[in-house]
Write an enzyme that holds these catalytic residues in place. Structure first.
Site, PDB file in Angstrom:
ATOM      1  N   HIS A  11     -10.260  -5.208  -3.424  1.00  0.00           N
ATOM      2  CA  HIS A  11      -8.917  -5.500  -2.913  1.00  0.00           C
ATOM      3  C   HIS A  11      -9.000  -5.916  -1.456  1.00  0.00           C
ATOM      4  O   HIS A  11      -9.913  -5.519  -0.730  1.00  0.00           O
ATOM      5  CB  HIS A  11      -7.978  -4.284  -3.062  1.00  0.00           C
ATOM      6  CG  HIS A  11      -8.532  -3.017  -2.520  1.00  0.00           C
ATOM      7  ND1 HIS A  11      -9.476  -2.271  -3.187  1.00  0.00           N
ATOM      8  CD2 HIS A  11      -8.292  -2.352  -1.358  1.00  0.00           C
ATOM      9  CE1 HIS A  11      -9.790  -1.199  -2.469  1.00  0.00           C
ATOM     10  NE2 HIS A  11      -9.090  -1.232  -1.345  1.00  0.00           N
ATOM     11  N   ASP A  53       0.861  -1.188   0.000  1.00  0.00           N
ATOM     12  CA  ASP A  53       0.000   0.000   0.000  1.00  0.00           C
ATOM     13  C   ASP A  53       0.898   1.240   0.000  1.00  0.00           C
ATOM     14  O   ASP A  53       1.883   1.313   0.736  1.00  0.00           O
ATOM     15  CB  ASP A  53      -0.905  -0.004   1.239  1.00  0.00           C
ATOM     16  CG  ASP A  53      -2.058   0.982   1.101  1.00  0.00           C
ATOM     17  OD1 ASP A  53      -3.205   0.529   0.963  1.00  0.00           O
ATOM     18  OD2 ASP A  53      -1.799   2.210   1.113  1.00  0.00           O
TER      19      ASP A  53
HETATM   20  P1  AMP Z   1      -9.649   1.398   0.251  1.00  0.00           P
HETATM   21  O1  AMP Z   1      -9.918   2.559   1.163  1.00  0.00           O
HETATM   22  O2  AMP Z   1      -9.997   0.070   0.853  1.00  0.00           O
HETATM   23  O3  AMP Z   1     -10.262   1.591  -1.120  1.00  0.00           O
HETATM   24  O4  AMP Z   1      -8.084   1.352   0.079  1.00  0.00           O
HETATM   25  C1  AMP Z   1      -7.395   1.825  -1.025  1.00  0.00           C
HETATM   26  C2  AMP Z   1      -5.944   1.759  -0.674  1.00  0.00           C
HETATM   27  O5  AMP Z   1      -5.193   1.883  -1.864  1.00  0.00           O
HETATM   28  C3  AMP Z   1      -5.481   2.876   0.266  1.00  0.00           C
HETATM   29  O6  AMP Z   1      -4.961   2.305   1.463  1.00  0.00           O
HETATM   30  C4  AMP Z   1      -4.403   3.602  -0.545  1.00  0.00           C
HETATM   31  O7  AMP Z   1      -3.312   4.015   0.245  1.00  0.00           O
HETATM   32  C5  AMP Z   1      -4.006   2.546  -1.574  1.00  0.00           C
HETATM   33  N1  AMP Z   1      -3.468   3.051  -2.833  1.00  0.00           N
HETATM   34  C6  AMP Z   1      -3.998   4.012  -3.624  1.00  0.00           C
HETATM   35  N2  AMP Z   1      -3.235   4.185  -4.723  1.00  0.00           N
HETATM   36  C7  AMP Z   1      -2.215   3.299  -4.632  1.00  0.00           C
HETATM   37  C8  AMP Z   1      -1.093   2.985  -5.443  1.00  0.00           C
HETATM   38  N3  AMP Z   1      -0.861   3.616  -6.585  1.00  0.00           N
HETATM   39  N4  AMP Z   1      -0.239   2.019  -5.030  1.00  0.00           N
HETATM   40  C9  AMP Z   1      -0.451   1.384  -3.856  1.00  0.00           C
HETATM   41  N5  AMP Z   1      -1.501   1.620  -3.046  1.00  0.00           N
HETATM   42  C10 AMP Z   1      -2.358   2.568  -3.418  1.00  0.00           C
END
Ligand code: AMP
Ligand code: ZN
Length: 112
Positions: free
Chosen positions: A99, A29
């Site tokens: 995810h 993440d």
């Molecule tokens: P959610 O709130 O469950 O949709 O989590 C989305 C997660 O994706 C968050 O914890 C973000 O920090 C992570 N995230 C967003 N963009 C990226 C990226 N490019 N690479 C890795 N993690 C990401």
């Protein structure tokens, strides 16, 4: 499609791929909430848990198995870890591509 996780899965955006097979990809993440914070993401664009069809149900089991394996590789299996799926706006889902969060390496608080 302008989906960040599809773009990572497609190799369009570079990330540190920790695991990949014909169904899922896993990468750290970008904004970690714990010393171990890994996302397990299906290659197929499924928007959220509520969009999962009956035939896609085994995918969740596979994602969980991959997360367990990554937890073992990260050395948090014995101490414990947390698997989280946020679903929809009130569930805290920010990225509309299914995810699984693997969180570990610190004591987790209560959910809320
Ligand atoms: P959610 O709130 O469950 O949709 O989590 C989305 C997660 O994706 C968050 O914890 C973000 O920090 C992570 N995230 C967003 N963009 C990226 C990226 N490019 N690479 C890795 N993690 C990401
Ligand atoms: Zn997507």
């Amino acid at each position: 499609m302008d989906c960040i996780f599809c773009r990572i899965a497609g190799g369009e955006i570079e990330s540190n791929i920790l695991y990949q097979d014909d169904q899922v990809i896993a990468f750290p993440d970008i904004n970690p909430n714990a010393p171990v914070h890994i996302l397990v993401v299906p290659l197929k664009h499924i928007e959220s848990l509520v969009d999962l069809t009956a035939s896609e149900e085994p995918l969740m089991g596979h994602m969980r198995a991959v997360a367990n394996r990554l937890a073992r590789d990260a050395g948090v299996s014995q101490k414990g870890y947390r698997l989280v799926v946020n679903c929809g706006p009130e569930g805290g889902q920010l990225v509309p591509h299914l995810h699984l969060h693997l969180l570990g390496g610190r004591k987790m608080g209560s959910l809320g």
